[in-house]
Write a protein that holds these residues in place. Structure first.
Motif, PDB file in Angstrom:
ATOM      1  N   PHE A  90      32.124  10.809 -16.907  1.00 11.10           N
ATOM      2  CA  PHE A  90      32.614  10.125 -15.707  1.00 11.10           C
ATOM      3  C   PHE A  90      33.993  10.641 -15.294  1.00 11.10           C
TER       4      PHE A  90
ATOM      5  N   TYR B  96      30.163   5.015  -9.470  1.00 12.53           N
ATOM      6  CA  TYR B  96      29.990   4.827 -10.910  1.00 12.53           C
ATOM      7  C   TYR B  96      28.635   4.183 -11.211  1.00 12.53           C
TER       8      TYR B  96
ATOM      9  N   GLN C 179      35.975   5.391 -11.766  1.00  9.82           N
ATOM     10  CA  GLN C 179      34.893   5.979 -12.572  1.00  9.82           C
ATOM     11  C   GLN C 179      35.266   6.190 -14.037  1.00  9.82           C
TER      12      GLN C 179
ATOM     13  N   GLY D 281      33.766   4.226 -17.131  1.00 13.60           N
ATOM     14  CA  GLY D 281      33.127   5.040 -18.161  1.00 13.60           C
ATOM     15  C   GLY D 281      33.660   4.707 -19.542  1.00 13.60           C
TER      16      GLY D 281
END
Length: 424
Positions: A45, A240, A367, A371
């Protein structure tokens, strides 16, 4: 719709079809591809975050290309850049390259997409205006979502099936090939109508001037500013969630090698997008204001993400994934029409790029953070946190609504009627 406007719409829909088909070959397996290359969830990510960072860095310069050189030139540069960088991505996977190279190429992928953002949409609106089109923008953008939904369904399913039958790298090669085909099509068919590029200034002076005018017509106009400032939360979480749902569905399904199930996430979203694109103009007609449509859809998106985060059943995840995709598809064409009706033609591509830039900023920070949350607490926890983050953007949308811009109340009933007559 007159014949000239119909030709413009047809060209726009084919561009959307080709772009989405190329992109969606990898949408269902992108996260799995990065993990297969040896990256952790955080690194995977983070690579996506570098992609969105590239969009932030290059958004305004490429917007200037669209506004000063031409929308067609910007589109052609985007197809070539994306084709080359997609090939480089495949090579990194083959070489099991260290993360630093993924970060560099991801930034270049972001450059490719910024040539598209704003340019194609600005080309469409200007060309329709020049051909005397007087119908609903929601209807045209809604048809665009239907076409992209169909392409997304075909590409994501094929990408997952092909990856399972061959390997995770083949869909990336297919993507690069389709982009080359789209370059040839756009070179022959696409024409800048209703817009004359200003090439009288040098690139640096043009950049400063267009940026200044874009701030004037974008961030300094409250109704536009608040809507743009809400973009990082919905876009960052949306990017995401789209990619996290691939391994999450596999986790709930119980088979980490069933790549076709990973493609199912993108396929479901594509079908929801088709239905949402068809119904968007009609649902918009239910509300007196465009912003009301967007706000209600955003609230339903937050609820869907939270349920996905708390859920442990595969079939229920599929249901709420469908709801999430549908409400996005309803909100997007309404939001596009709202912004376009508030932006002058000369600054349209750059202000739209400005909006895309803020959306990308959300991806840069949100993101990797989500992640990392997935690494620590699992995908469900990260989706639950993502829903809370998206909720932050709702007050900003309400602030835009309170400005009572004429674009917000632009004949809801007339737009809904136009949506049905434009298909005749």
């Amino acid at each position: 719709m007159n014949p000239a406007a119909r030709r413009v719409q047809r060209t726009y829909l084919i561009l959307q079809l080709g772009n989405t088909l190329a992109a969606s070959f990898i949408w269902g397996i992108n996260t799995l591809f990065l993990l297969d290359a040896g990256l952790s969830n955080f690194e995977a990510f983070a690579a996506n975050a570098f992609f969105t960072a590239g969009m932030v860095i290059f958004e305004i310069p490429t917007g200037v290309v669209a506004d000063t050189v031409g929308r067609k030139a910007s589109y052609l540069l985007g197809t070539i850049t994306l084709s080359v960088t997609t090939g480089l991505y495949w090579m990194l996977w083959v070489w099991q390259a260290p993360f630093v190279w993924w970060a560099i190429v991801s930034v270049l992928l972001g450059l490719g997409f910024t040539f598209f953002s704003g340019a194609v949409e600005a080309w469409l609106v200007d060309a329709l205006t020049s051909t005397g089109y007087t119908g609903s923008l929601e209807a045209v953008f809604g048809r665009g979502l239907v076409v992209t939904g169909i392409a997304m369904f075909a590409g994501s399913v094929l990408g997952g099936v092909i990856a399972q039958a061959t390997n995770l790298g083949v869909p990336f090669l297919l993507r690069a090939g389709v982009l080359v085909v789209m370059f040839v099509y756009a070179f022959v068919v696409m024409k800048d109508l209703g817009f004359t590029p200003d090439r009288s200034r040098g690139p640096w002076k043009a950049t400063r001037l267009v940026l200044s005018e874009s701030v004037e017509h974008g961030l300094r106009k409250r109704s536009v500013r608040y809507m743009i400032l809400s973009a990082p939360f919905a876009s960052g979480v949306g990017i995401y969630a789209f990619y996290a749902l691939q391994p999450y569905l596999l986790e709930l399904y119980g088979d980490p090698s069933a790549y076709s199930i990973a493609g199912l996430a993108a396929a479901i979203l594509s079908l929801a997008q088709v239905v949402g694109g068809v119904l968007a103009p009609r649902i918009r007609g239910v509300f007196a204001k465009r912003t009301s449509t967007v706000i209600v859809a955003s609230l339903l998106s937050v609820v869907s993400l939270m349920v996905l985060g708390l859920n442990s059943l595969f079939w229920l995840a599929v249901v709420f994934l469908t709801v999430w995709g549908f409400v996005f598809a309803v909100a997007e064409p309404v939001r596009q029409a709202y912004l376009n009706d508030m932006i002058p033609s000369k600054q349209r591509a750059t202000v739209l790029s400005f909006d895309s830039l803020f959306g990308s900023l959300g991806g840069v920070f949100i993101q990797p953070a989500l992640g990392r949350a997935a690494d620590v607490g699992g995908y469900g926890a990260s989706l639950l946190i993502g829903g809370l983050v998206e909720l932050i953007g709702i007050p900003l949308m309400l602030a835009s609504r309170r400005q009572n811009d004429p674009a917000d109340t632009k004949t809801a009933q007339a737009d809904a009627a136009a949506a049905s007559t434009d298909t005749d």
